[in-house]
Design a protein around this motif. Sequence first.
Motif, PDB file in Angstrom:
ATOM      1  N   GLN A  32     -52.279  48.263 -18.853  1.00 17.45           N
ATOM      2  CA  GLN A  32     -53.670  47.806 -18.773  1.00 17.45           C
ATOM      3  C   GLN A  32     -54.057  47.378 -17.370  1.00 17.45           C
ATOM      4  O   GLN A  32     -55.141  47.676 -16.883  1.00 17.45           O
ATOM      5  CB  GLN A  32     -53.872  46.618 -19.731  1.00 17.45           C
ATOM      6  CG  GLN A  32     -53.979  47.024 -21.189  1.00 17.45           C
ATOM      7  CD  GLN A  32     -53.999  45.813 -22.116  1.00 17.45           C
ATOM      8  OE1 GLN A  32     -53.943  44.662 -21.677  1.00 17.45           O
ATOM      9  NE2 GLN A  32     -54.068  46.080 -23.407  1.00 17.45           N
ATOM     10  N   ARG A  33     -53.140  46.674 -16.694  1.00 23.66           N
ATOM     11  CA  ARG A  33     -53.536  46.023 -15.434  1.00 23.66           C
ATOM     12  C   ARG A  33     -53.066  46.755 -14.184  1.00 23.66           C
ATOM     13  O   ARG A  33     -53.610  46.532 -13.094  1.00 23.66           O
ATOM     14  CB  ARG A  33     -53.037  44.577 -15.411  1.00 23.66           C
ATOM     15  CG  ARG A  33     -53.858  43.711 -16.382  1.00 23.66           C
ATOM     16  CD  ARG A  33     -53.196  42.385 -16.703  1.00 23.66           C
ATOM     17  NE  ARG A  33     -52.897  41.563 -15.551  1.00 23.66           N
ATOM     18  CZ  ARG A  33     -52.336  40.349 -15.643  1.00 23.66           C
ATOM     19  NH1 ARG A  33     -52.069  39.825 -16.835  1.00 23.66           N
ATOM     20  NH2 ARG A  33     -52.057  39.652 -14.556  1.00 23.66           N
ATOM     21  N   CYS A  76     -52.357  50.280 -14.115  1.00 19.96           N
ATOM     22  CA  CYS A  76     -52.600  51.721 -14.121  1.00 19.96           C
ATOM     23  C   CYS A  76     -53.737  52.055 -13.151  1.00 19.96           C
ATOM     24  O   CYS A  76     -54.821  51.462 -13.213  1.00 19.96           O
ATOM     25  CB  CYS A  76     -52.953  52.205 -15.526  1.00 19.96           C
ATOM     26  SG  CYS A  76     -53.147  54.000 -15.598  1.00 19.96           S
ATOM     27  N   ARG A 110     -47.392  47.284 -22.304  1.00 19.14           N
ATOM     28  CA  ARG A 110     -48.825  47.273 -22.641  1.00 19.14           C
ATOM     29  C   ARG A 110     -49.608  46.567 -21.529  1.00 19.14           C
ATOM     30  O   ARG A 110     -50.648  47.045 -21.077  1.00 19.14           O
ATOM     31  CB  ARG A 110     -49.015  46.566 -23.988  1.00 19.14           C
ATOM     32  CG  ARG A 110     -50.296  46.939 -24.709  1.00 19.14           C
ATOM     33  CD  ARG A 110     -50.255  46.656 -26.208  1.00 19.14           C
ATOM     34  NE  ARG A 110     -49.613  45.412 -26.553  1.00 19.14           N
ATOM     35  CZ  ARG A 110     -48.499  45.315 -27.294  1.00 19.14           C
ATOM     36  NH1 ARG A 110     -47.923  46.397 -27.772  1.00 19.14           N
ATOM     37  NH2 ARG A 110     -47.958  44.139 -27.570  1.00 19.14           N
TER      38      ARG A 110
END
Lengths: 157, 612
Positions: free
Chosen positions: B507-508, B510, B503
């Motif tokens: 979030q960071r 991609c 996760r």
Amino acid sequence: MNVGAWLVWGLGATIVLTTLLAGSQGLGLTRMNLPYVLGAMVTTDRDRAKVLGIAMHVVNGWVFSAVYVAAFHVWGGPAWWKGALVGAVHAAFVLVVVMPALPGMHPRMASETRGPTVVRGLEPPGFLAMHYGARTPVSVVLAHVVFGIILGTFYRA
Amino acid sequence: MRAVHDLVGEMPRTPTIQEHAAIGDGRSVALVARDGALDWLCWPVFDSPAIFAGLLDPERGGAWRIGPIGPARVTRRYRDDTNVLETRFETPSGVAVLTDLMCVEDATPRPHSSHELLRRVACERGHVEIELVFAPRPAFGRHPPRLQPTGHLGLRCEVGAMLHALHGERPVEVVDQRAVARFVLAAGDAAAFSLTYDDDIAAIPLLGAHACERIEATCRAWRRWLSPLTYDGPDRDVVVRGLLATKLLSFAPSGAVIAAATTSLPERVGADLNWDYRFCWLRDASFTARAFFDLGFHDDAVAFCGWLLHTTRLTRPELRILYDVYGRPPASEEELPELAGYRGSRPVRIRNGASTQLQLDCYGEVLDAATWLHANAGLDREIEKLLADFGGFVLANWRRPDHGIWEERGAPRHRTHSRVLSWVALDRLLQLRARGLARRIDLDAVARSRAEIRDDIVAHAWNPAIASYTDVYGSSTLDASVLLLPWYGFEDARSTRMAATYRAIAQRLCAGPGLYWRNEDGLRVGEGAFGICSAWVVDYLVRAERHAEARAVFDAFVRCANDVGLFGEEVDPATREALGNFPQAYTHVGLLSAALALARRPAQVARAGGAR
């Protein structure tokens, strides 16, 4: 003629000659590969030709060493400088006479002026075998002079 | 493969990395741009000095273009299941097709050159005026080219005892150390050109119908090589191109696989992240061995593992991180200041300074590959001793900081990925011991250290503040490589920690659909997204039983391939074009692995984690 000495030193000198020529190629002095040229007379497979050519080259060297030995007998006995001189003449003959004529003798070598054909595709050596690199004559002369020096030094009638 | 159309020839320009396709013969690779310019070739082997390096410097590097004069609409493809490239030029007056290949087979009973690059241009419709410009620049342009026309013996360019000879079916004129020709082909006409390399007595190639025979023979050879393929899933095109690209980067005499065909193509255009990838990294071992075995290429897998284990004997028990195709550590890194670099990306480097770094993950990679080799082909006793020696090195050194998977050139640090791979090394040794091998190891010591490493990772690599495994112990920065923990069998992909880690990475890190930065350093310095990270994400998602998400990432990433299906090391998230060295074996091998994972049921993938 001392047959035993001829056989031993003829073989020894041929092995040194072959090693020097292969070393010259490995060091980038020339592209000439005499075992390959000889082996390519009987097979198109480059790797197989080199193996067969080594055997053919050794036999050739042995035969040629008999000419050196004969020259020593005619010339009052062996000496290293006589061997060197005969080697230099031998190298000059190979470079000036044999190499340019090779396309006429070799079944897979292209001509200087015609072809290539389906069968004849090997690059011809040219005058002084210079097509195989500008320093080819140097390595050929050096190798044959060493060949003669070995025979002149170690062969004893 | 999707078709891409563009116009070339309207104005002079430098082709991008993305615009290149690769051809090769298992010893060397050439890159051909969409405009017909061959602007990368190192002969006789991958890491030899380049004779054409126009990709790194259009002025000084050299290139060989065959293409139409004036604008043309271009489409390209590889002939089915081969590495034979066809470039189709549609001009206002007609259509011409350029076929590019390196000959890998010739059935005719006559001598052959050591290497032959064959280019044949044929007119299909109307008439097309073709231009040939042949400008070799040996040794990255450091050696002045001397082009000597010698009639039917070809146009010769000698460097020491090495001979490059161009033979063609149209006359060329030498002007300013370039050979140039212009000719018109009408429908049905064709002209073939052959560039040969010999450091032995050269062979003179036949052209005309004989050239066509060599093209067909080479196509047959590639298809024969591909015939063991067992994959029959929905991503066959990707798998076939990935295998053929990987084979192009394999050194046929030994089975060694180089990372990429080029040096110094930048990870960021205009910057200095330019490295020489024409060497074999041990890091790629595990993915490569598994991909070859799983796709049915048993002989290639055995050859690759054999090379790996033979090579590493020379430095036992220590491993270098990279070797050349003969198993030698590369000489010192060197810069070529005279070359401008790809779009100003300087310096151009040859050889690789990372070769002396301590990278502890290599031990796990080699032992993992060896375990797969044992499961599929067996191991001899000498190899068992070698593997035990590597295990001994890991036992003694696993606590040390290192430079890690991304080969950072600063101070060594305690990296999660390296520590996990140390765990893998000892785990695989224990697996081999359970099969009755690796009898020399101290079983208790190895089992104890494996447990210690696990505890160490669990305690120090997890950061509760960001709820993720981190790249370095005690940090709060992310790294996509921690998604490999399930791949190596260290942790279940469905665990709470892995789910949270994914996760955080999604979030960071991609960079867009299907794209991921390798870590936050890469994001900070403006690199592209690493292709291999997308493959890791796909594999993780399949193992986590999130098949639809895995499929979406895979499909999005595959759309970043160039028009002939090739990938570089990275993808620019803004333009979706290739960055870094090209084509990149690791990216293609990663995609092979991802396609295999997608084709299996999730439970099978989970079982395939760790070793067999």
